[in-house]
Design an enzyme around this catalytic site. Structure first.
Site, mmCIF file in Angstrom:
data_model
loop_
_atom_site.group_PDB
_atom_site.id
_atom_site.type_symbol
_atom_site.label_atom_id
_atom_site.label_comp_id
_atom_site.label_asym_id
_atom_site.label_seq_id
_atom_site.Cartn_x
_atom_site.Cartn_y
_atom_site.Cartn_z
ATOM 1 N N GLU A 217 37.172 -1.981 37.624
ATOM 2 C CA GLU A 217 35.908 -2.296 36.927
ATOM 3 C C GLU A 217 35.040 -1.055 36.729
ATOM 4 O O GLU A 217 33.821 -1.098 36.872
ATOM 5 C CB GLU A 217 35.126 -3.364 37.703
HETATM 6 C C1 LIG Z 1 43.834 -4.466 41.808
HETATM 7 C C2 LIG Z 1 43.566 -3.918 40.440
HETATM 8 C C3 LIG Z 1 43.119 -4.773 39.446
HETATM 9 C C4 LIG Z 1 42.899 -4.285 38.154
HETATM 10 N N1 LIG Z 1 42.544 -5.168 37.155
HETATM 11 C C5 LIG Z 1 42.469 -4.709 35.868
HETATM 12 C C6 LIG Z 1 42.251 -5.629 34.783
HETATM 13 O O1 LIG Z 1 42.078 -6.843 34.979
HETATM 14 N N2 LIG Z 1 42.245 -5.130 33.525
HETATM 15 C C7 LIG Z 1 42.431 -3.809 33.259
HETATM 16 O O2 LIG Z 1 42.411 -3.431 32.095
HETATM 17 N N3 LIG Z 1 42.626 -2.912 34.269
HETATM 18 C C8 LIG Z 1 42.658 -3.330 35.555
HETATM 19 N N4 LIG Z 1 42.883 -2.438 36.585
HETATM 20 C C9 LIG Z 1 42.992 -1.029 36.287
HETATM 21 C C10 LIG Z 1 41.793 -0.218 36.771
HETATM 22 O O3 LIG Z 1 40.672 -0.514 35.995
HETATM 23 C C11 LIG Z 1 42.218 1.253 36.736
HETATM 24 O O4 LIG Z 1 42.980 1.458 37.898
HETATM 25 C C12 LIG Z 1 41.067 2.205 36.648
HETATM 26 O O5 LIG Z 1 40.522 2.137 35.373
HETATM 27 C C13 LIG Z 1 41.472 3.638 36.926
HETATM 28 O O6 LIG Z 1 42.600 4.002 36.196
HETATM 29 P P1 LIG Z 1 43.825 4.739 36.931
HETATM 30 O O7 LIG Z 1 44.133 3.973 38.158
HETATM 31 O O8 LIG Z 1 44.901 4.946 35.946
HETATM 32 O O9 LIG Z 1 43.233 6.131 37.388
HETATM 33 P P2 LIG Z 1 43.054 7.465 36.516
HETATM 34 O O10 LIG Z 1 42.215 7.172 35.327
HETATM 35 O O11 LIG Z 1 44.371 8.092 36.313
HETATM 36 O O12 LIG Z 1 42.207 8.346 37.520
HETATM 37 C C14 LIG Z 1 42.797 8.937 38.675
HETATM 38 C C15 LIG Z 1 41.758 9.798 39.377
HETATM 39 O O13 LIG Z 1 41.361 10.853 38.499
HETATM 40 C C16 LIG Z 1 39.970 10.877 38.369
HETATM 41 N N5 LIG Z 1 39.580 11.230 37.000
HETATM 42 C C17 LIG Z 1 40.072 10.732 35.840
HETATM 43 N N6 LIG Z 1 39.410 11.241 34.795
HETATM 44 C C18 LIG Z 1 38.473 12.077 35.302
HETATM 45 C C19 LIG Z 1 37.440 12.887 34.731
HETATM 46 N N7 LIG Z 1 37.210 12.949 33.411
HETATM 47 N N8 LIG Z 1 36.647 13.585 35.561
HETATM 48 C C20 LIG Z 1 36.814 13.533 36.901
HETATM 49 N N9 LIG Z 1 37.763 12.804 37.492
HETATM 50 C C21 LIG Z 1 38.581 12.073 36.707
HETATM 51 C C22 LIG Z 1 39.486 9.460 38.690
HETATM 52 O O14 LIG Z 1 38.158 9.504 39.203
HETATM 53 C C23 LIG Z 1 40.493 9.020 39.737
HETATM 54 O O15 LIG Z 1 40.046 9.400 41.014
HETATM 55 C C24 LIG Z 1 43.089 -2.908 37.880
HETATM 56 C C25 LIG Z 1 43.499 -2.049 38.899
HETATM 57 C C26 LIG Z 1 43.739 -2.535 40.161
HETATM 58 C C27 LIG Z 1 44.202 -1.591 41.228
#
Ligand SMILES: Cc1cc2nc3c(=O)[nH]c(=O)nc-3n(C[C@H](O)[C@H](O)[C@H](O)COP(=O)(O)OP(=O)(O)OC[C@H]3O[C@@H](n4cnc5c(N)ncnc54)[C@H](O)[C@@H]3O)c2cc1C
Length: 619
Positions: free
Chosen positions: A437
């Protein structure tokens, strides 16, 4: 492998364009945005905006029915152990109308205010995080909010009654390559035309991951609908136009829709989350939510209020933690006395108490902003970051207080005859709150970006504007500078907040000068530190007002005061002084912990389903 993008290009890039287009452009209004401008506008938080008793009454009876259901039918520990929520429970929740809490009554929902919605999620959050994960998306970002906010009358009339009755909807944004960066979305909706050349819909292809509320089991969908954010483009036979991100509302029984994999996590063992695949799905044009090409705006703005769901459920978790902490601090005797009477452990209890109070103030405040149609954009994103961090911090402290019994799981404790309360489960379940979220690091940077918007605009005008714009921007900057030197004498918390707001302006002007205001967003650690200052000052002002309005509640004033004192000690580095060792806030811990253990702040635990009571412990 593609060439890494030059860091300087990033902020002129497609990624930033998507974020910029999603933003609501009207100026921010409120305590937080004023802080960025060097103003401590206490009128925004004082008197503390309370929910009216008439509004409260509208949900009282429903909350009691839901409480009974959650107590009798929902066993959070069994759900965690089995990784499943029984079909009867899901049906029971549907029968109660739990999937249509805010859908207006004219469409068959309960039409509850945000303040009542907050009370409901606080209670559910105190009972079972897996149930929160089941009912949160359909009530917020799933379909009801996007349709309510951006849908056509036809969409509202057709879908809202179904959603209110319990058709489950999920929200699909994330992909393997597209986490927090929506520009990397690959799911593609290509326009489809009929023989007359009329645009009738889209052909959708792609793959989404981690979509909550969408997959019951490998190959078995959970809900009926998904809101999908996909790239849109024209049919190549018509044009080569790329049409940006769009939001489509799709049904899970469409040909080409599959749910190949249910995902499993460290916590939230019974979340129905998984991978979705779309293979040439035909989506009628009527299922586009909001304008074509504005999909991220629909998602982002729906999430803005949607995030308050998690804030409310965190308050439920905090209140539960407080109760367990005060019980165990008193009951457990080591080294001749209750562990809470030892200062170091007593301070953990006090911390859990003030984190609970501050977060409760925050949740109530934001909910009331929504109900009063006030600007909630920065407060809501800040509240999500703060509440999820607070719950994690509280549970970490609770784990330490319960120690071996904190780390041991519920059934193991129970099987060897101990009172078990599920701290280990709560701790596991809460970790993800800062990830989904809106990932917390990025959300707090986003609040910095929003809060410093005026500075950025003036800096751009100074560099690129015509002579009139340059003059006006120059005057604005010098006004800010002279404001930044104003200070008040005195040692009250209010004076501290006032003086710090001026210091903040000074710091913003200085960092703007050094890094160029327009380039400030690249200096994430600098922005992060400025945002931390803003959050601290906001929370201080808020909790003081909350306590003032609760002057009949034991310990309200003392806890607020202690919180403010510790924040000040941290912000000023006072903890490293000799004076702190002799006269610091630590001198208050023993008395506060003692009074908490005596149950003086039981009022702070109201509105939850007590885990201890469920185990037959009188508390
Ligand atoms: C249990 C669970 C439920 C979920 N439910 C949904 C859902 O219903 N619908 C949906 O669409 N998604 C859902 N998600 C996805 C969730 O929203 C994403 O995990 C989240 O948006 C982060 O994406 P990512 O995990 O790919 O991390 P990434 O975007 O790859 O980020 C990895 C790390 O890099 C850092 N980072 C990335 N970009 C930058 C930047 N520009 N500057 C500094 N640091 C940065 C982040 O802070 C993070 O620490 C869910 C995830 C989980 C685990």
């Amino acid at each position: 492998m593609g060439k890494m993008k030059d860091k300087d290009d990033l902020f002129e890039s497609e990624e930033m364009k998507i974020l910029e287009e999603a933003r609501e452009t009207q100026r921010h209004e409120g305590f937080i945005s004023d802080l960025f401008l060097g103003e401590a506008s206490f009128d925004y938080v004082r008197p503390f905006p309370e929910q009216s008793s008439e509004d409260k009454q509208k949900a009282d009876e429903f909350i009691e029915r839901l409480r009974k259901f959650l107590v009798e039918k929902v066993d959070p520990n069994a759900i965690d152990r089995d990784g499943e929520i029984l079909d009867d429970v899901i049906q029971g929740l549907k029968d109660l109308g739990v999937f249509g809490l805010k859908i207006p009554r004219e469409y068959g929902g309960h039409g509850f205010s945000q303040s009542n919605y907050r009370r409901i999620f606080q209670m559910v959050g105190s009972r079972c995080a897996n149930i929160v994960a089941l009912i949160a998306p359909p009530n917020s970002i799933g379909a009801s909010v996007p349709i309510l906010k951006f849908g056509t009358e036809e969409q509202k009339n057709k879908y809202l009654p179904q959603l209110a009755k319990g058709k489950i909807s999920a929200f699909g944004l994330t992909e393997n390559e597209a986490g927090s960066d929506p520009s990397r979305i690959k799911a593609m909706a290509q326009r489809v035309y009929n023989e007359k050349g009329e645009h009738i819909g889209y052909k959708l292809n792609g793959r989404k991951v981690w979509i909550t509320g969408s997959v019951k089991d490998d190959g078995v969908p959970l809900g009926e609908y998904v809101v999908v954010v996909a790239k849109t483009k024209d049919d190549p036979k018509m044009s080569k136009k790329k049409l940006g991100l769009s939001t489509l509302f799709i049904s899970s029984d469409l040909v080409g829709y599959t749910t190949p994999h249910r995902t499993r996590f460290g916590g939230l063992k019974a979340i129905y989350n998984g991978v979705l695949e779309f293979d040439n799905i035909f989506v009628p044009k009527e299922n586009l939510i909001g304008p074509e090409g504005r999909g991220f705006k629909v998602a982002d703005q729906s999430l803005a209020v949607g995030r308050l769901t998690i804030v409310s459920s965190c308050v439920g978790g905090l209140k539960q933690s407080l109760q367990i902490a005060r019980w165990w601090c008193k009951k457990r005797v080591q080294w001749r006395q209750s562990i809470g009477r030892h200062e170091a452990t007593g301070s953990r209890l006090v911390k859990i108490a003030y984190l609970t109070m501050v977060t409760d103030a925050l949740a109530q405040y934001c909910a009331k902003l929504v109900d009063d149609h006030k600007d909630v954009r920065i407060p809501a994103m800040s509240a999500k970051v703060i509440a999820t961090n607070h719950l994690w911090e509280a549970l970490d402290n609770l784990m330490q207080i319960r120690a071996g019994r904190g780390y041991e799981n519920y059934y193991s404790l129970k099987n060897r005859g101990e009172i078990a309360v599920g701290v280990e489960r709560m701790w596991r379940d809460s970790r993800v709150n800062s990830i989904f979220e809106g990932e917390n690091t990025l959300l707090s940077l986003a609040s910095g970006r929003e809060g410093t918007d005026d500075y950025k605009q003036k800096a751009s005008a100074l560099m690129e504007g015509d002579s009139k714009a340059r003059l006006s921007a120059g005057l604005w900057m010098s006004k800010q500078l002279s404001k930044s030197f104003k200070r008040r004498l005195g040692s009250s918390h209010e004076t501290f907040i006032y003086n710090q707001s001026k210091l903040l302006t000074y710091q913003l002007l200085r960092v703007g000068e050094k890094y160029r205001m327009t380039g400030l967003q690249k200096k994430q650690l600098v922005v992060g530190q400025l945002v931390a200052r803003v959050y601290n000052l906001f929370l201080m002002a808020l909790v003081l007002s909350y306590a003032e309005a609760r002057n009949d509640k034991p310990l309200a004033k003392e806890l607020a005061d202690y919180f403010c004192l510790t924040v000040r000690e941290e912000m000023t580095g006072a903890k490293w002084t000799t004076d702190w060792l002799l006269n610091g806030s630590h001198g208050r811990v023993d008395e506060l912990a003692k009074r908490l253990m005596e149950g003086e702040a039981k009022w702070l635990e109201e509105g939850i389903i007590s885990a201890l009571e469920q185990e037959g412990v009188e508390i």
